[in-house]
Write an enzyme that holds these catalytic residues in place. Structure first.
Site, short mmCIF file in Angstrom:
data_model
loop_
_atom_site.label_atom_id
_atom_site.label_comp_id
_atom_site.label_asym_id
_atom_site.label_seq_id
_atom_site.Cartn_x
_atom_site.Cartn_y
_atom_site.Cartn_z
N GLY A 292 7.98 -2.05 6.14
CA GLY A 292 7.34 -0.74 6.03
C GLY A 292 7.02 -0.21 7.41
O GLY A 292 6.55 -0.95 8.27
N GLY B 274 5.49 3.08 7.80
CA GLY B 274 4.63 4.26 7.66
C GLY B 274 3.39 4.07 8.52
O GLY B 274 3.42 3.34 9.52
N GLY B 275 2.30 4.72 8.14
CA GLY B 275 1.06 4.64 8.92
C GLY B 275 0.61 3.20 9.11
O GLY B 275 0.34 2.76 10.24
N LEU B 276 0.55 2.45 8.03
CA LEU B 276 0.05 1.07 8.14
C LEU B 276 1.06 0.15 8.81
O LEU B 276 0.69 -0.74 9.58
CB LEU B 276 -0.33 0.52 6.75
CG LEU B 276 -1.62 1.11 6.15
CD1 LEU B 276 -1.85 0.57 4.75
CD2 LEU B 276 -2.82 0.81 7.05
N LYS C 161 -3.92 -2.79 -3.29
CA LYS C 161 -5.25 -2.36 -3.69
C LYS C 161 -5.45 -2.42 -5.21
O LYS C 161 -6.50 -2.81 -5.68
CB LYS C 161 -5.48 -0.92 -3.20
CG LYS C 161 -5.65 -0.86 -1.68
CD LYS C 161 -6.01 0.51 -1.19
CE LYS C 161 -4.83 1.45 -1.34
NZ LYS C 161 -5.07 2.76 -0.72
N ALA D 84 1.63 7.85 2.04
CA ALA D 84 1.71 6.91 0.92
C ALA D 84 0.32 6.47 0.49
O ALA D 84 0.01 6.41 -0.70
CB ALA D 84 2.55 5.70 1.31
N THR D 85 -0.54 6.19 1.48
CA THR D 85 -1.90 5.75 1.17
C THR D 85 -2.63 6.82 0.37
O THR D 85 -3.30 6.55 -0.63
CB THR D 85 -2.65 5.46 2.49
OG1 THR D 85 -1.97 4.42 3.16
CG2 THR D 85 -4.08 5.04 2.22
N GLU E 42 -1.41 7.14 -3.12
CA GLU E 42 -1.96 6.07 -3.98
C GLU E 42 -3.41 6.37 -4.36
O GLU E 42 -3.85 6.06 -5.46
CB GLU E 42 -1.87 4.71 -3.27
CG GLU E 42 -0.45 4.17 -3.21
CD GLU E 42 -0.38 2.77 -2.61
OE1 GLU E 42 -1.19 1.91 -3.00
OE2 GLU E 42 0.49 2.54 -1.75
N HIS F 168 -5.85 7.66 -8.36
CA HIS F 168 -7.13 7.22 -8.95
C HIS F 168 -7.95 8.39 -9.49
O HIS F 168 -8.95 8.17 -10.16
CB HIS F 168 -7.97 6.50 -7.89
CG HIS F 168 -7.44 5.16 -7.51
ND1 HIS F 168 -7.65 4.04 -8.27
CD2 HIS F 168 -6.70 4.77 -6.45
CE1 HIS F 168 -7.08 3.00 -7.67
NE2 HIS F 168 -6.49 3.42 -6.57
#
Lengths: 347, 347
Positions: B14, B16-18, B139, B205-206, B209, B213
């Site tokens: 991955g 992306g940001g993370l 998560k 993406a975060t 996600e 919720h």
């Protein structure tokens, strides 16, 4: 050591404030059974498990107090009493070691003056018996260093020792390991504790150890003080003891796992009120570091003011004792600090 | 898997940001080396280790960005460039698995929509290669449950997976395990997080996600939203997303180790500000329980406001990855949660 199914059979070495708290908390856990407890004058033991609440209620001499309490209980207590071995003896640790086959773990809740006292008892125990799991709630750096040096003989006896596993060092040092994860560089770990106890007589040994940290005092001088001298000291301070730059093993236990480079980065101090149960300050671990973005920040772990020293020291100790059982079950023997593993939850 | 001395050779799945934050933080650690990273279109890898800062600076397509950055660097970069394998491919995970012999650990920093996406990748990896250590920052409860179900095949492959090892679940759930030690009964674990990010595009993406919720949204609906639709949603909320009763795996991870009896005792929520880097609230874990003395009290673990989501998610993930290496070195294979061990410190 025979393999044992069912609750963990725990012995408690020491029957002062912390030893009795250990008995009481073990009594509230279905995964543990209080198999034995001793003070400096004798031992009370039962393979079926002792009445923890009764033990916790004894003041003064353990064996005498136990006999009086059992004698004073109604007929229902008699059947149990016959299975309990309660006797004065010259060597209570030796008496406990004779029961080693019926024990899984030992909580060491003895006062530790001088520094070598508990390390020497552990050395004796692991030499005499193999496969036991020990937990201590040692505080001083030098004492924990002595414990860590026992690693080869503890390994040789296929035993496990978890050292420094109370509140500080203990939970708060482990919280520092968690907190450290967010930072590229840890600058400082500050532990500032508050303890309030209604009357210091219940925690004579603990307070004597704390007095040893005061400027002008030493472990030897504190050990030699009479109760009257301690009363007099507390009279002068209005019952408060404020301690800074304490020689607390959080430093070596955090250095050992790489949270800090030097013990000087860890500062432990606090305030004990020996006359009121309310904590004079909230016990807080503050870890300050620099993030990957170059920002300075602090994570904090704060204990609720309503929790007692006994709950915050003995609760974690039992959790680490269970972790010790896990380590032993996986063939991992030796001496480990509170910063190396999470304690397990004991139900 | 060959035994390897020296820095841990880490791949990041991955970009992306993370994933880029992982590259950057690995680059700051002498005990780790960034051996490979991939996005959905390709892979960049080097047995000698990649320039982590260069990788972290790439925006958009990883391979294209890497080539452009290397091409743009001065002569000194050419020698390194020749040892780097940077290529687009249809199956970057497969390409990474071909490098498995040169890897110790894998950080899974992929978006996880749908829930089975990352569990399926892990399943594929442990089937294809043995002896690798994985960490994820999943998560959702359902996703972590799927990971835990992989335990038999992970064990069979003599691999280790640490799951739910970011901030929440991750550090905060582990802090709850520590906090629980002081109590006879745990009533509630409350996790209330604050995240501030300057522009949501960096963490698409975060945030997607998190939107899943919100009341009326689902994982499927969030995955299907266009960027314009997300912009529109954030416009209506002034850039703030307040989430309650999140389906966060802190619940099953804490139940698993006995901190709570029921997942309903764990409540996770928080506020994300997608327009300002300052956290709208301080991220706090509060565990409330009853002590042996019958007192209700709460311990708290509070993250410093200046620490970013990336620092609080990736820092712990790398610490758990090192713990995974320890588990593997001791022959302990399988899937473990963040609540089972302390992460180790990576220097």
């Amino acid at each position: 050591m025979t393999q044992h199914e069912g609750p963990m059979r725990v012995a408690v070495l020491g029957a002062g404030g912390l030893g009795k708290a250990a008995a009481r908390i073990i009594g509230a856990k279905r995964q543990m059974r209080l198999a034995a407890i001793c003070d400096s004058k004798g031992i009370v033991a039962s393979p079926q498990g002792l009445k923890a609440a009764l033990i916790a209620g004894i003041s003064g001499d353990l064996v005498g107090g136990y006999r009086a309490a059992e004698g004073g209980s109604d007929g229902g207590g008699v059947a149990v009493a016959t299975e309990v071995d309660a006797r004065h003896c010259d060597d209570p640790v030796g008496a406990m070691l004779q029961l080693a086959d019926g024990l899984d773990g030992i909580v060491v809740a003895l006062p530790n003056l001088p520094n070598e006292f508990i390390p020497n008892i552990i050395k004796r125990c692991v030499t005499a018996a193999s496969g036991l799991v020990f937990v201590d709630v040692l505080k001083r750096t030098r004492a924990v260093e002595l414990m860590l040096q026992l690693d080869p003989i503890v390994k040789a006896s296929r035993s496990v020792v978890l050292t420094g596993c109370g509140a500080t060092p203990g939970t708060l040092a482990a919280a520092a390991v968690l907190a450290a994860q967010s930072f590229i560089e840890v600058e400082k770990v500050d532990i500032w504790w508050g303890v309030g106890i209604a009357n210091w007589e219940a925690y004579r040994a603990t307070i004597r150890e704390d007095i040893a940290h005061l400027p002008g005092y030493s472990v030897e001088r504190a050990a030699a003080m009479t109760d009257a001298e301690i009363d007099e000291l507390l009279e002068r301070t209005n019952g408060l003891l404020e301690l800074r730059h304490m020689e607390h093993a959080d430093d070596v236990l955090l250095q050992r796992v790489g949270v800090v480079d030097s013990p000087e980065q860890v500062e432990v101090g606090g305030v004990m009120d020996t006359r009121h149960p309310k904590k004079p300050v909230s016990t807080t671990m503050t870890l300050t570091g620099i993030t990957i973005d170059g920002k300075r920040s602090s994570h904090r772990f704060v204990l609720g003011d309503e929790t007692t020293m006994a709950a915050n020291v003995i609760g974690p100790a039992l959790g680490y004792l269970k972790r010790g059982m896990w380590l032993k079950a996986h063939g991992l023997f030796g001496v480990f600090g509170c910063t190396e593993f999470l304690p397990m939850v004991v139900r």
